[in-house]
Write a protein that holds these residues in place. Structure first.
Motif, PDB file in Angstrom:
ATOM      1  N   MET A  75      14.452  75.132  26.379  1.00 10.49           N
ATOM      2  CA  MET A  75      15.222  74.880  25.172  1.00 10.49           C
ATOM      3  C   MET A  75      14.960  75.932  24.093  1.00 10.49           C
ATOM      4  O   MET A  75      13.843  76.393  23.920  1.00 10.49           O
ATOM      5  CB  MET A  75      14.856  73.503  24.628  1.00 10.49           C
ATOM      6  N   SER A  76      16.046  76.286  23.407  1.00 11.01           N
ATOM      7  CA  SER A  76      15.936  77.191  22.262  1.00 11.01           C
ATOM      8  C   SER A  76      16.811  76.649  21.134  1.00 11.01           C
ATOM      9  O   SER A  76      17.473  75.616  21.293  1.00 11.01           O
ATOM     10  CB  SER A  76      16.364  78.609  22.644  1.00 11.01           C
ATOM     11  N   GLU A  77      16.859  77.332  20.022  1.00 10.64           N
ATOM     12  CA  GLU A  77      17.650  76.864  18.879  1.00 10.64           C
ATOM     13  C   GLU A  77      19.125  76.701  19.221  1.00 10.64           C
ATOM     14  O   GLU A  77      19.815  75.883  18.626  1.00 10.64           O
ATOM     15  CB  GLU A  77      17.479  77.809  17.697  1.00 10.64           C
ATOM     16  N   ARG A  78      19.629  77.458  20.168  1.00 10.66           N
ATOM     17  CA  ARG A  78      21.055  77.357  20.538  1.00 10.66           C
ATOM     18  C   ARG A  78      21.386  76.011  21.187  1.00 10.66           C
ATOM     19  O   ARG A  78      22.549  75.661  21.329  1.00 10.66           O
ATOM     20  CB  ARG A  78      21.435  78.497  21.477  1.00 10.66           C
ATOM     21  N   ASP A  79      20.358  75.260  21.594  1.00  9.68           N
ATOM     22  CA  ASP A  79      20.560  73.983  22.274  1.00  9.68           C
ATOM     23  C   ASP A  79      20.544  72.782  21.332  1.00  9.68           C
ATOM     24  O   ASP A  79      20.746  71.665  21.768  1.00  9.68           O
ATOM     25  CB  ASP A  79      19.488  73.790  23.349  1.00  9.68           C
ATOM     26  N   TYR A  80      20.344  73.015  20.038  1.00 11.71           N
ATOM     27  CA  TYR A  80      20.342  71.919  19.081  1.00 11.71           C
ATOM     28  C   TYR A  80      21.772  71.493  18.783  1.00 11.71           C
ATOM     29  O   TYR A  80      22.665  72.324  18.672  1.00 11.71           O
ATOM     30  CB  TYR A  80      19.666  72.340  17.767  1.00 11.71           C
ATOM     31  N   GLY A  81      21.999  70.169  18.672  1.00 12.13           N
ATOM     32  CA  GLY A  81      23.323  69.696  18.301  1.00 12.13           C
ATOM     33  C   GLY A  81      23.677  68.387  18.960  1.00 12.13           C
ATOM     34  O   GLY A  81      22.832  67.681  19.506  1.00 12.13           O
ATOM     35  N   LEU A  82      24.961  68.078  18.934  1.00 14.33           N
ATOM     36  CA  LEU A  82      25.497  66.830  19.462  1.00 14.33           C
ATOM     37  C   LEU A  82      26.044  67.061  20.868  1.00 14.33           C
ATOM     38  O   LEU A  82      26.938  67.887  21.064  1.00 14.33           O
ATOM     39  CB  LEU A  82      26.622  66.317  18.556  1.00 14.33           C
ATOM     40  N   TYR A  83      25.512  66.323  21.834  1.00 15.16           N
ATOM     41  CA  TYR A  83      25.973  66.410  23.218  1.00 15.16           C
ATOM     42  C   TYR A  83      26.925  65.255  23.509  1.00 15.16           C
ATOM     43  O   TYR A  83      26.688  64.134  23.085  1.00 15.16           O
ATOM     44  CB  TYR A  83      24.787  66.338  24.186  1.00 15.16           C
ATOM     45  N   LYS A  84      27.999  65.552  24.238  1.00 11.66           N
ATOM     46  CA  LYS A  84      28.973  64.537  24.659  1.00 11.66           C
ATOM     47  C   LYS A  84      29.222  64.678  26.144  1.00 11.66           C
ATOM     48  O   LYS A  84      29.310  65.789  26.664  1.00 11.66           O
ATOM     49  CB  LYS A  84      30.314  64.709  23.939  1.00 11.66           C
ATOM     50  N   CYS A  85      29.382  63.553  26.781  1.00 13.46           N
ATOM     51  CA  CYS A  85      29.758  63.482  28.192  1.00 13.46           C
ATOM     52  C   CYS A  85      31.218  63.044  28.244  1.00 13.46           C
ATOM     53  O   CYS A  85      31.580  62.044  27.620  1.00 13.46           O
ATOM     54  CB  CYS A  85      28.847  62.460  28.867  1.00 13.46           C
TER      55      CYS A  85
END
Length: 92
Positions: free
Chosen positions: A75-85
């Motif tokens: 994981m890096s900063e680019r992976d922060y946020g809202l995930y949706k399926c």
């Protein structure tokens, strides 16, 4: 005339993950559907994760429930946020 309709189901997960840079994490998603899914997709901040090299998805369908997981490695900063399926089904 063979007409097909499609339906998209969104699964919003209210899960807060606290991880450090370099960690791996897995997010599960399950959607009840009686029609075999034609496509699934994971979104990060409304952008597909399909082209992210450090992301892997797995899926299984038992005839009533679709199970899918998203695995993010290193994981890096680019992976922060809202995930949706999202799950698309076709019927007709």
């Amino acid at each position: 005339m063979n007409e097909k309709n499609s339906s998209t189901q969104f699964m919003f997960l209210n899960v807060y993950l606290i991880r450090s840079t370099g960690d791996d994490f897995i997010i599960p998603c399950s959607v009840q559907t009686y029609t075999e899914p034609s496509a699934t997709q994971w979104l990060l901040n409304d952008v597909t994760t399909e082209y992210m090299n450090h992301v892997n998805t797995e899926m299984s369908y038992d005839g009533t429930i679709l199970y899918t997981t998203l695995t993010v490695t290193d994981m890096s900063e680019r992976d922060y946020g809202l995930y949706k399926c999202t799950v698309n089904t076709t019927f007709g």
